[in-house]
Design an enzyme around this catalytic site. Sequence first.
Site, PDB file in Angstrom:
ATOM      1  N   MET A 163       0.874  -1.177   0.000  1.00 16.05           N
ATOM      2  CA  MET A 163       0.000   0.000   0.000  1.00 16.05           C
ATOM      3  C   MET A 163       0.910   1.225   0.000  1.00 16.05           C
ATOM      4  SD  MET A 163      -3.224   0.833   2.508  1.00 16.05           S
ATOM      5  CE  MET A 163      -2.320   0.498   4.005  1.00 16.05           C
ATOM      6  N   ARG A 291      -6.840  -1.464   9.184  1.00 14.16           N
ATOM      7  CA  ARG A 291      -6.994  -0.940  10.541  1.00 14.16           C
ATOM      8  C   ARG A 291      -7.493  -2.005  11.504  1.00 14.16           C
ATOM      9  NH1 ARG A 291      -9.118   5.133   8.700  1.00 14.16           N
ATOM     10  NH2 ARG A 291      -6.992   5.909   8.332  1.00 14.16           N
ATOM     11  N   TYR A 436       1.066   3.919  12.498  1.00 13.19           N
ATOM     12  CA  TYR A 436       0.722   3.721  11.091  1.00 13.19           C
ATOM     13  C   TYR A 436      -0.740   3.371  10.875  1.00 13.19           C
ATOM     14  CZ  TYR A 436       2.122  -1.279  11.923  1.00 13.19           C
ATOM     15  OH  TYR A 436       2.286  -2.558  12.383  1.00 13.19           O
ATOM     16  N   GLU A 437      -1.132   3.330   9.598  1.00  9.57           N
ATOM     17  CA  GLU A 437      -2.528   3.131   9.179  1.00  9.57           C
ATOM     18  C   GLU A 437      -3.473   4.176   9.766  1.00  9.57           C
ATOM     19  OE1 GLU A 437      -2.820   1.351   6.806  1.00  9.57           O
ATOM     20  OE2 GLU A 437      -1.123  -0.017   6.949  1.00  9.57           O
ATOM     21  N   GLY A 438      -2.987   5.392   9.875  1.00 13.27           N
ATOM     22  CA  GLY A 438      -3.760   6.470  10.488  1.00 13.27           C
ATOM     23  C   GLY A 438      -3.458   6.518  11.964  1.00 13.27           C
TER      24      GLY A 438
END
Length: 584
Positions: A163, A291, A436-438
Amino acid sequence: MWSYQAPLRDMQFVLEHWLQAPQAWSRSPTFEALDMPLAVQVLEEAGRFSQGVLAPLNSSGDRQGCRWTAGQVSTPDGFAEAYRAYVDGGWPSLACAEALGGQGLPQLLDAALQEMLYATNHAWAMYTGISHGAYLCLKAHAAPWLQARYLPEIVSGQALPTMCLTEPQAGSDVGLLRCRATPEGDGSYRLHGNKLFISGGEHDLTTNILHLVLARLPNAPPGSRGISLFLVPKQLDDGRANGVHCDGIEHKMGIKGSATCSLIFEGAQGWLIGDANQGLAAMFVMMNSARLHVGLQGLGHVEAAWQNALEYAAGRVQMRAPLRPDGVLAQVADPILYHPAMRRVLLELRTTSEGLRAIGYWAAHLLDQAEHAPDPQAQQRAGQLAQLLTPIIKAFFTEQGFRQASNALQVFGGYGYVAEFAIEQTLRDSRIAMIYEGSNEIQANDLLLRKVLGDEGRAFGLLLTELRDEAEQGGEWAECAGFAAALGNLCEVLTVVVSGIRARAREDSEYPYRAAGDFLQLCGVTLLALAWARAARVSRALPEDDPLRADKLQSARFFFNYLPSRVAQYRVAIENACEALPFV
């Protein structure tokens, strides 16, 4: 010195009793052939793979790390062989549709698999962790020919995806990205730009790597409205290398066996996924899956920390305990397991791990129901709840992963700070999941601003209904009445808190942002309360002489005894957030 045993008994309890998943499977045409014995068999095999193949590589992979040489990345010794065993076992296809070459099993079972992978070897699992999200993204948005060409490679494990969002100047704010894509006459595009912090951007586990890349088309609108998504393979169909290169890997605090890469796209050929300038919509299919998986990383860290802290505390002898369970005063030193301070830590580890498991598996089960429940209304309700739970699971679970790993390290004392006892690696590995991932701050804003205030409380109302229903059912059994009452009180606290935030936000638009972090924590604690109220209630289905029944009641009592102080802490913090923050 590190050990792990898959918590199969508790996993089975959650699936069979907490979720009553077999009943839901029997009502779904997709899963009607699945029963509990088959599910247990899948979990047992996943446990054997995790314990026997991945766990032995965890510490060695951390010590060795990845090696970058002239654009090529070598993973730690044993990682490539472990991946071949993973593919040979059919694990990449577990929750993929049978029509696409998958096994057609629920995401619920995949969530249990992911917990075990992350508990035993977080760094290795980074290479595989994004695969299911990429599968969902292509399945939902890619053109039929693109699906036919690349989905089989993802489902089989022949290729691993990445990603590619982050750039040096564009982290959480993807609207700042500069990577550009120019159309070619044959329907493909040429991509130019740099990407940073790409997990598995280069490795030696598979020959091909499928990069899902966010980039801008010519004349695209500014900001996030002008972003498109592309599939860019490392290797083209004619065997030529594509124009994507790894120019380095990061040297990190943890997950050192995971190659975190800088990538350069120099005229790399790619193909559009979905519609032009709608890349974020397509990418968020992947992000939402990621997430949930990141939340399961937190669960895996808590479980591993709990198991190893318990084993150490049972063997470490010092001082005399003030009280032993048999009531006999010891004449010699006791295992520290008997000391109140350590019992307190170990009980928190156990209740956190088992509580997070129930909630994390519930979210995965809701995703299954959102796609496969026979009733459209049930599908819609499950989808709304799953979306509401996702930011809580990502942020609350990962914070608990780091916090509980730190608590577990305390059990080891000085030995926990040295590499001989791998709890220090768990602490280091767990920290990245909060970023990470927001980042967790973004998850808190998403929960409160979008998921609670933004949809006029519809999804949040479904959660409140779930809490009230459990409180009502629990109150029917004397042993659980106190737990049910506490859960009911929490439900009312949440209702009052949201009402207060909504009212204050009309006068102070920044207030919800100041309160969001503590609000998410309050929601996380409430979900743990739901987990334990229901666990205590459904434990009645177990035989009276089953030790798990007594353990569940004991853990529920501990949790609800220590719950009020945590609720009060977050509620006061939310109320105090009405005071504007000064600028520094």
